[in-house]
Design a protein around this motif. Structure first.
Motif, PDB file in Angstrom:
ATOM      1  N   ASN A 504       0.826  -1.217   0.000  1.00  0.00           N
ATOM      2  CA  ASN A 504       0.000   0.000   0.000  1.00  0.00           C
ATOM      3  C   ASN A 504       0.855   1.260   0.000  1.00  0.00           C
ATOM      4  O   ASN A 504       0.884   2.027   0.947  1.00  0.00           O
ATOM      5  CB  ASN A 504      -0.936  -0.033   1.209  1.00  0.00           C
ATOM      6  N   ILE A 505       1.589   1.478  -1.074  1.00  0.00           N
ATOM      7  CA  ILE A 505       2.401   2.695  -1.218  1.00  0.00           C
ATOM      8  C   ILE A 505       2.103   3.324  -2.570  1.00  0.00           C
ATOM      9  O   ILE A 505       1.645   2.642  -3.494  1.00  0.00           O
ATOM     10  CB  ILE A 505       3.920   2.384  -1.128  1.00  0.00           C
ATOM     11  N   ALA A 506       2.380   4.624  -2.653  1.00  0.00           N
ATOM     12  CA  ALA A 506       1.966   5.395  -3.825  1.00  0.00           C
ATOM     13  C   ALA A 506       2.414   4.779  -5.156  1.00  0.00           C
ATOM     14  O   ALA A 506       1.691   4.838  -6.146  1.00  0.00           O
ATOM     15  CB  ALA A 506       2.479   6.828  -3.706  1.00  0.00           C
ATOM     16  N   GLU A 507       3.591   4.128  -5.185  1.00  0.00           N
ATOM     17  CA  GLU A 507       4.099   3.602  -6.471  1.00  0.00           C
ATOM     18  C   GLU A 507       3.186   2.523  -7.039  1.00  0.00           C
ATOM     19  O   GLU A 507       3.117   2.329  -8.237  1.00  0.00           O
ATOM     20  CB  GLU A 507       5.508   3.010  -6.307  1.00  0.00           C
ATOM     21  N   ASN A 508       2.508   1.791  -6.139  1.00  0.00           N
ATOM     22  CA  ASN A 508       1.674   0.684  -6.614  1.00  0.00           C
ATOM     23  C   ASN A 508       0.247   1.083  -6.946  1.00  0.00           C
ATOM     24  O   ASN A 508      -0.515   0.294  -7.467  1.00  0.00           O
ATOM     25  CB  ASN A 508       1.629  -0.421  -5.546  1.00  0.00           C
ATOM     26  N   TRP A 509      -0.145   2.318  -6.567  1.00  0.00           N
ATOM     27  CA  TRP A 509      -1.536   2.712  -6.751  1.00  0.00           C
ATOM     28  C   TRP A 509      -1.838   3.058  -8.199  1.00  0.00           C
ATOM     29  O   TRP A 509      -0.954   3.536  -8.923  1.00  0.00           O
ATOM     30  CB  TRP A 509      -1.846   3.948  -5.881  1.00  0.00           C
ATOM     31  N   PHE A 510      -3.102   2.845  -8.620  1.00  0.00           N
ATOM     32  CA  PHE A 510      -3.535   3.331  -9.948  1.00  0.00           C
ATOM     33  C   PHE A 510      -3.469   4.842  -9.950  1.00  0.00           C
ATOM     34  O   PHE A 510      -4.095   5.489  -9.111  1.00  0.00           O
ATOM     35  CB  PHE A 510      -5.004   2.954 -10.209  1.00  0.00           C
ATOM     36  N   PHE A 511      -2.752   5.411 -10.873  1.00  0.00           N
ATOM     37  CA  PHE A 511      -2.675   6.868 -11.030  1.00  0.00           C
ATOM     38  C   PHE A 511      -2.371   7.587  -9.704  1.00  0.00           C
ATOM     39  O   PHE A 511      -2.825   8.707  -9.490  1.00  0.00           O
ATOM     40  CB  PHE A 511      -3.984   7.457 -11.592  1.00  0.00           C
ATOM     41  N   GLY A 512      -1.669   6.931  -8.803  1.00  0.00           N
ATOM     42  CA  GLY A 512      -1.349   7.567  -7.519  1.00  0.00           C
ATOM     43  C   GLY A 512      -2.552   7.800  -6.632  1.00  0.00           C
ATOM     44  O   GLY A 512      -2.538   8.690  -5.787  1.00  0.00           O
ATOM     45  N   ILE A 513      -3.621   7.011  -6.815  1.00  0.00           N
ATOM     46  CA  ILE A 513      -4.811   7.189  -5.977  1.00  0.00           C
ATOM     47  C   ILE A 513      -4.801   6.150  -4.864  1.00  0.00           C
ATOM     48  O   ILE A 513      -4.743   4.947  -5.119  1.00  0.00           O
ATOM     49  CB  ILE A 513      -6.102   7.012  -6.801  1.00  0.00           C
ATOM     50  N   SER A 514      -4.869   6.627  -3.613  1.00  0.00           N
ATOM     51  CA  SER A 514      -4.844   5.726  -2.475  1.00  0.00           C
ATOM     52  C   SER A 514      -6.188   5.002  -2.360  1.00  0.00           C
ATOM     53  O   SER A 514      -7.177   5.432  -2.957  1.00  0.00           O
ATOM     54  CB  SER A 514      -4.567   6.525  -1.210  1.00  0.00           C
ATOM     55  N   PRO A 515      -6.245   3.905  -1.596  1.00  0.00           N
ATOM     56  CA  PRO A 515      -7.522   3.196  -1.418  1.00  0.00           C
ATOM     57  C   PRO A 515      -8.621   4.109  -0.877  1.00  0.00           C
ATOM     58  O   PRO A 515      -9.784   3.910  -1.174  1.00  0.00           O
ATOM     59  CB  PRO A 515      -7.187   2.099  -0.411  1.00  0.00           C
ATOM     60  N   GLU A 516      -8.246   5.134  -0.090  1.00  0.00           N
ATOM     61  CA  GLU A 516      -9.238   6.072   0.435  1.00  0.00           C
ATOM     62  C   GLU A 516      -9.951   6.827  -0.686  1.00  0.00           C
ATOM     63  O   GLU A 516     -11.106   7.221  -0.545  1.00  0.00           O
ATOM     64  CB  GLU A 516      -8.581   7.105   1.364  1.00  0.00           C
ATOM     65  N   GLY A 517      -9.234   7.061  -1.786  1.00  0.00           N
ATOM     66  CA  GLY A 517      -9.799   7.889  -2.849  1.00  0.00           C
ATOM     67  C   GLY A 517     -10.315   7.095  -4.038  1.00  0.00           C
ATOM     68  O   GLY A 517     -10.836   7.662  -4.996  1.00  0.00           O
ATOM     69  N   ILE A 518     -10.194   5.777  -3.976  1.00  0.00           N
ATOM     70  CA  ILE A 518     -10.489   4.968  -5.153  1.00  0.00           C
ATOM     71  C   ILE A 518     -11.979   4.977  -5.497  1.00  0.00           C
ATOM     72  O   ILE A 518     -12.363   4.723  -6.645  1.00  0.00           O
ATOM     73  CB  ILE A 518      -9.969   3.520  -4.968  1.00  0.00           C
ATOM     74  N   GLY A 519     -12.824   5.308  -4.495  1.00  0.00           N
ATOM     75  CA  GLY A 519     -14.265   5.371  -4.755  1.00  0.00           C
ATOM     76  C   GLY A 519     -14.603   6.315  -5.903  1.00  0.00           C
ATOM     77  O   GLY A 519     -15.568   6.102  -6.631  1.00  0.00           O
ATOM     78  N   THR A 520     -13.789   7.369  -6.071  1.00  0.00           N
ATOM     79  CA  THR A 520     -14.041   8.303  -7.162  1.00  0.00           C
ATOM     80  C   THR A 520     -13.877   7.616  -8.512  1.00  0.00           C
ATOM     81  O   THR A 520     -14.696   7.777  -9.418  1.00  0.00           O
ATOM     82  CB  THR A 520     -13.070   9.490  -7.071  1.00  0.00           C
ATOM     83  N   LEU A 521     -12.819   6.812  -8.628  1.00  0.00           N
ATOM     84  CA  LEU A 521     -12.613   6.072  -9.867  1.00  0.00           C
ATOM     85  C   LEU A 521     -13.751   5.053 -10.051  1.00  0.00           C
ATOM     86  O   LEU A 521     -14.237   4.842 -11.165  1.00  0.00           O
ATOM     87  CB  LEU A 521     -11.258   5.363  -9.821  1.00  0.00           C
ATOM     88  N   GLY A 522     -14.192   4.454  -8.928  1.00  0.00           N
ATOM     89  CA  GLY A 522     -15.325   3.530  -8.962  1.00  0.00           C
ATOM     90  C   GLY A 522     -16.577   4.219  -9.476  1.00  0.00           C
ATOM     91  O   GLY A 522     -17.343   3.648 -10.261  1.00  0.00           O
TER      92      GLY A 522
END
Lengths: 557, 97
Positions: A504-522
């Motif tokens: 769970n670090i920024a390099e592995n996130w989609f487009f630098g989006i943390s799990p907290e913010g992924i709902g927006t992409l959802g």
């Protein structure tokens, strides 16, 4: 009187009040049980919505989190208030016009499909359930720290109270207890904040004290805080640390989630008409903003106070509150250089003090040395916040089971009396399970609570908005949108939070989006998917398109 | 309400909601997040402007937006209230009330 005695007095008084209201407002029909008879005054509904909305996390957690996040804490502040603009402008009036009992009711009727209704029931139960477990856990922590009973007893007391007014009164009981709980919690939040603001800046209004000069002559509060942070090697308070796109996505996820949370939406079914639904959204945001604009001020005050009172202080000379919180292990001191003094710094090799964000609000009055009765107030307020939200969530679970699953899907022949009994039974069972989880909190509950927002954002919010603003949106589109949005968001969160937390670090996130913010992409995926599927499937039937026309007009006020 | 006036009402509604949401976006995502560092160059009292917008100002704007919406919709409602509202539409809602 000691803090302990004051605490018992406040908790006892507030609980008696809730029980009294419960007895006075028993529900006799399903309409009273589900939507308080639909006759709640918009002002009362505004207060109830505010209490329903402001949970243990808002009351206990948020100011503390902001205290450690500095400017990045913004996503909680804007995310959890900005969602009300969406709720007021895009959802509340139309859902009130639609005028049934639950969110799955709307999804099921608008998308003319039992499958859509059941998908909505599933999402509503999952979202509400993970949220309610967090409330029970919060109530347990507060009980165990301030009433010095163990967590199990604490949770049991909380369960008994919620059970009493939720089962007896349903939405009717919940609404009027929430009004009382709002008054308790806002008083409990504001009194210490005003005290501390006067002590530190000489300003009565904390929102003004936030931007004022400190009374000890060391300049503006925020400049002093920036200075202290730099001196001790922490990040500068008024500057951001997270990437802009991450803050952007988290804020959006919290806003969409706020507007899509079923326990908030159903509050708008309780007012008499569309005009009152709009009004009560306005009142709700005012009542919420009182706490939300004070919280960042409290965060800054608490941070300065904490640094001043612990840094380079003799460990043995620390006041009472320090040792008390040490026993809960929410504060921990490790004397690395063996000098008997507390070194509090941003350098993790030298830092000797770890402070949990959760205690900033609860310990703040003690750190500032406020009178005992003010310290005790915080307990009553935190319990009001946790219990009011828990009750609203339990009602969603109960209506989803009794109304949407039994009455509207599987046993339509059920009588009103049986439906009411089923609603009461399902609240009972939900209280038991939530209580059990509160007593034996699996480590992941706290982690997952914040993600209820991501899930609500990715499932309900787009389905409802499209249902109102896109007459041609059909069931295939809406169902596939909800399913894709929910599964995508849940998978991302579960992967980074439970399956592989080390990744769970920024390099592995989609487009630098943390799990907290992924709902927006959802949410975006949900909408994209809905349009794509709807474009090659049949338009909704005429009567459904007519229904959309009807809910767009305010009707007789 | 006739179909024509229902359409006009809905169009006016959309226009209002859209313009309010533009302000909502500009203040919160614009002022509070995207341009926050730029706005931090401006100071008033003990606040940097960007920081203030992101932690206080945006919330006040949200309140204002909702109340503007309430007032504007009340006005819009009374403007379109002259025409009788279609009886068949209302009766289909009867069980919901």
């Amino acid at each position: 009187m000691s803090v302990q005695v004051w605490t018992y007095v406040f908790v006892f008084l507030s609980f008696s009040l809730y029980v009294g209201i419960a007895i006075w407002s028993r529900a006799g029909s399903t309409k009273e049980f589900y939507v308080a008879g639909g006759g709640v005054h918009p002002l009362a509904n505004g207060m109830a919505t505010a209490a329903d909305w402001m949970s243990a996390a808002s009351f206990i957690g948020m100011a503390g989190l902001i205290s450690f996040l500095g400017r990045d804490g913004t996503f909680y502040l804007m995310g959890w208030t900005g969602g009300y603009v969406l709720l007021a402008l895009l959802l509340a009036p139309y859902l009130r016009k639609f005028g049934k009992f639950t969110v799955p009711d709307f999804i099921g009727d608008r998308y003319y499909s039992k499958t859509a209704r059941l998908v909505a029931v599933f999402c509503a139960i999952v979202i509400s359930f993970i949220y309610v477990c967090g409330q029970m856990q919060g109530a347990g922590v507060v009980f165990s720290r301030f009433l010095e009973v163990d967590v199990t007893t604490g949770v049991l007391i909380g369960m008994a109270i919620v059970f009493f007014y939720a089962v007896l009164g349903g939405m009717k009981g919940i609404t009027y207890t929430q009004v009382a709980q709002y008054c308790v919690l806002i008083f409990a939040f504001m009194v210490p904040a005003i005290f501390i603001s006067i002590m530190m800046t000489g300003q009565v209004v904390p929102q003004i004290g936030f931007g004022s000069e400190l009374i000890d002559g060391s300049g503006y509060l925020l400049d002093r805080l920036d200075g202290l942070s730099q001196e001790l090697g922490f990040a500068t308070y008024t500057e951001g640390q997270r990437s802009t796109q991450d803050v952007f996505f988290i804020t959006a996820a919290l806003m969409f989630g706020t507007a899509g949370l079923p326990h908030v939406i159903i509050r708008f079914f309780t007012v008499p008409n569309v005009r009152d639904a709009r009004r009560s959204a306005g009142y709700a945001i005012v009542f919420i903003a009182i706490l939300y604009t004070t919280a960042p001020a409290v965060a800054a005050f608490a941070r300065v106070n904490l640094i001043n009172s612990v840094n380079n202080a003799e460990y043995t000379a620390m006041p009472d509150w320090f040792t008390k919180w040490e026993t809960t292990s929410l504060i921990a001191f490790d004397d690395k250089n063996k000098d008997g003094k507390i070194q509090y710094t941003g350098d993790s090799d030298l830092n000797e003090l770890t402070v949990s964000a959760d205690i900033m609000v609860m310990a703040n009055p003690e750190i500032a040395g406020l009178p005992n009765w003010v310290v005790a107030l915080v307990t009553a307020g935190a319990l009001a916040a946790a219990l009011s939200t828990a009750a609203g969530l339990l009602l969603v679970i109960s209506t989803s089971v009794a109304h949407d699953m039994l009455k509207r899907t599987f046993i339509p022949s059920i009588s009103e009396k049986q439906e009411l009994l089923a609603a009461r039974l399902s609240i009972f069972i939900a209280v038991l399970i939530a209580g059990y989880v509160g007593m034996n909190p699996p480590a992941y509950v706290a982690q997952v609570v914040a993600f209820a927002f991501g899930l609500a954002a990715a499932s309900f919010f787009p389905a409802i908005v499209l249902g109102i603003f896109q007459k041609k949106m059909n069931k295939q589109g809406a169902i596939s949108g909800m399913v894709v949005g929910f599964i995508f968001t849940a998978t991302y969160i579960i992967y980074f939070k439970l399956v592989n937390p080390t990744a769970n670090i920024a390099e592995n996130w989609f487009f630098g989006i943390s799990p907290e913010g992924i709902g927006t992409l959802g949410t975006i995926l949900n909408v994209g998917c809905a349009y794509a599927v709807a474009s090659f499937t049949a338009d909704p039937p005429d009567d459904v398109q007519e229904l959309v026309e009807v809910i767009r007009l305010p009707g007789e006020a | 309400m006739s179909d024509d006036s229902a359409n006009a009402y809905w169009k006016a509604n959309i226009k209002l909601v859209f313009s309010l949401l533009c302000i909502w976006f500009l203040i919160s995502f614009g002022g509070g997040i995207l341009f926050v560092d730029f706005l931090d160059g401006i100071r008033f009292g003990g606040f940097k402007l960007g920081f203030w917008i992101s932690q206080q100002g945006s919330i006040f704007v949200f309140i204002a937006l909702i109340f503007i919406y309430i007032r504007a919709m009340d006005k819009l409602d009374s403007q379109y209230k002259q025409q009788p509202i279609g009886g068949d539409i209302e009766s289909s809602q009867g069980d919901a009330k």
